[in-house]
Design a protein around this motif. Structure first.
Motif, short mmCIF file in Angstrom:
data_model
loop_
_atom_site.label_atom_id
_atom_site.label_comp_id
_atom_site.label_asym_id
_atom_site.label_seq_id
_atom_site.Cartn_x
_atom_site.Cartn_y
_atom_site.Cartn_z
N UNK A 201 -2.53 -2.90 -9.28
CA UNK A 201 -2.63 -3.44 -7.96
C UNK A 201 -1.50 -3.88 -7.30
N UNK A 202 -1.22 -3.86 -6.07
CA UNK A 202 -0.25 -4.31 -5.47
C UNK A 202 -0.32 -5.92 -5.65
N UNK A 203 0.78 -6.60 -5.55
CA UNK A 203 0.77 -8.04 -5.72
C UNK A 203 0.20 -8.58 -4.58
N UNK A 204 0.20 -8.12 -3.41
CA UNK A 204 -0.14 -8.86 -2.09
C UNK A 204 -1.63 -8.15 -1.81
N UNK A 205 -2.41 -7.55 -2.54
CA UNK A 205 -3.61 -6.87 -2.21
C UNK A 205 -4.83 -7.90 -1.81
N UNK A 206 -5.49 -7.61 -0.76
CA UNK A 206 -6.12 -8.49 -0.42
C UNK A 206 -7.76 -7.86 -0.44
N UNK A 207 -7.82 -6.65 -0.33
CA UNK A 207 -9.14 -5.94 -0.05
C UNK A 207 -9.02 -4.73 -0.87
N UNK A 208 -9.78 -4.17 -1.52
CA UNK A 208 -10.02 -2.59 -1.81
C UNK A 208 -11.18 -2.14 -1.39
N UNK A 209 -11.07 -1.26 -0.83
CA UNK A 209 -12.31 -0.44 -0.19
C UNK A 209 -12.60 0.82 -0.97
N UNK A 210 -13.75 1.23 -1.42
CA UNK A 210 -14.10 2.30 -1.96
C UNK A 210 -15.34 3.04 -1.39
N UNK A 211 -15.21 4.29 -1.49
CA UNK A 211 -16.26 5.18 -1.17
C UNK A 211 -16.29 6.41 -2.20
#
Length: 425
Positions: A201-211
């Motif tokens: 994951x990128x170091x600045x990831x805040x949200x991961x949206x999955x479908x």
């Protein structure tokens, strides 16, 4: 702090197996959503019928964008998965960011209200996830949210209400553990078909949206594995590969489009879903692809005639991955990925943008010989010199396919098979 919003699209494609079953007349009805006058009177105002037209338009538009970059590779993706994920995202979009998303997804707000878009997807999710259906079909959404980020309650309520999304708190500061957690979720929801999708994951990831979409269908008329044999699949005029070719001699809905120079064959599943297989004549693939529109498919389906044919169809198992961010940018959807992104309807005191959007699809088409081999069927027909010889339709060269759910009027998957022996992306 400028946080990155990591949007992850994924799905499991199709696992087709055979199981002996009787004809289901409902499956032979024409798909209504392709034509403008598709709805019966009682269905005219259903939200999912309204978005079906836009979703079909998006599917063919996205296919043509993928085709430009695919070269001689197989194509397979779920347009419904992609449109669902970005429509869910649009709940938090504002201003021009929102307008670009609507335009890119082929939604015309002069013909439907924004609320109807989300109500339409809400209904599609309900129809697809009906546990009483014969076909195994699951579709869902999830938000993995960094525990330092507070999403707006209105946004969380809407994604839960309309998209049945799970909201899962994660510690993205511990990237290896968060990656492991998300991959485990993906593996579980796709029944083990997609494993270790995310490497990090990128170091600045805040949200991961999955479908995710999972589909497992059983042919209404299964192939007998005793009829499957080795055969050549023609990659081009000079090259071929060996494949396992399935065979049937039964009646199917078919259409010969002389203008487009192609055959169209409908192969139904048990449980109100169908596959369309489109076989262009040699040298006419581009012509057929250029003509892929909602109206074209509508004309094919309205022209179907049920005829006995000799059908050859290869077994294949392929997967495809796509950088949806790059494809969307080429389709004019750019702002949501830039520093101009307005996702202010999502979170408090945080500027968000989409940093990545990835999509992976897997498809397995087979006859599942164990069940089919145990079935013996003897058919007798009246002989007549007046009856023309059944056509022999051999899918032994590149062809197109679509998997359509007849209840929700949705194109679940579509693609082009140019090499059934090439398993990976």
């Amino acid at each position: 702090m400028k946080s990155a919003f990591y949007l992850c699209l994924l799905l499991l494609g199709l696992q087709v197996q055979s199981e002996h079953g009787s004809d289901n007349e409902q499956q032979k009805q024409k798909i209504p959503y392709y034509s403008e006058d598709h709805s019966q009177a009682e269905d005219e105002n259903l939200a999912h019928d309204k978005i079906a037209l836009s979703n079909a338009d998006f599917a063919f538009r996205f296919y043509k964008q993928v085709r430009e970059e695919a070269g001689n590779k197989n194509i397979f993706f779920s347009p419904l998965s992609i449109s669902t994920a970005f429509s869910m995202l649009s709940l938090g979009a504002r201003a021009n960011t929102l307008s670009q998303l609507h335009k890119g997804l082929a939604f015309n707000l002069t013909e439907m209200e924004e609320q109807e878009i989300h109500e339409g997807f809400q209904r599609v999710l309900q129809l697809l996830n009906d546990p009483h259906r014969e076909v195994q079909l699951n579709m869902g959404n999830a938000l993995f949210i960094d525990n330092r980020l507070k999403l707006l309650q209105t946004f969380l309520d809407d994604v839960t209400n309309f998209y049945h999304s799970e909201a899962i708190s994660s510690n993205f500061q511990n990237s290896p553990e968060a990656t492991k957690e998300i991959n485990k979720y993906i593996e579980t929801k796709t029944h083990g078909k997609i494993v270790d999708l995310l490497q990090s994951l990128d170091s600045d990831t805040a949200v991961v949206l999955i479908n995710y979409v999972f589909f497992k269908g059983y042919w209404e008329k299964p192939f007998n594995n005793l009829s499957t044999r080795d055969d050549d699949f023609l990659l081009d005029a000079k090259n071929s590969v060996k494949v396992k070719m399935m065979h049937q001699e039964k009646a199917f809905n078919i259409h010969r489009d002389e203008k487009m120079s192609c055959w169209v064959v409908e192969i139904p599943y048990k449980g109100n879903a169908i596959s369309l297989f489109v076989l262009p004549d040699e040298g006419t693939m581009k012509q057929v692809e250029d003509a892929l529109l909602r109206e074209t498919v509508s004309n094919w389906m309205q022209s179907f005639q049920k005829r006995k044919i000799y059908l050859d169809l290869p077994k294949f198992s392929i997967s495809s991955s796509y950088d949806v961010k790059s494809l969307f940018e080429k389709m004019g959807v750019t702002e949501v990925f830039s520093h101009q992104a307005d996702l202010s309807g999502m979170a408090e005191k945080a500027l968000l943008k989409v940093s990545k959007a990835i999509h992976k699809a897997v498809v397995d088409v087979s006859e599942n010989g164990t069940e089919a081999a145990a079935v013996t069927e003897i058919e007798m027909v009246l002989m007549s010199a007046q009856i023309p010889r059944p056509p022999y339709i051999r899918f032994n060269r590149p062809f197109l396919m679509m998997i359509i759910d007849q209840i929700s009027h949705s194109i679940l998957f579509m693609g082009k098979i140019v090499n059934p022996a090439a398993k990976q992306d």
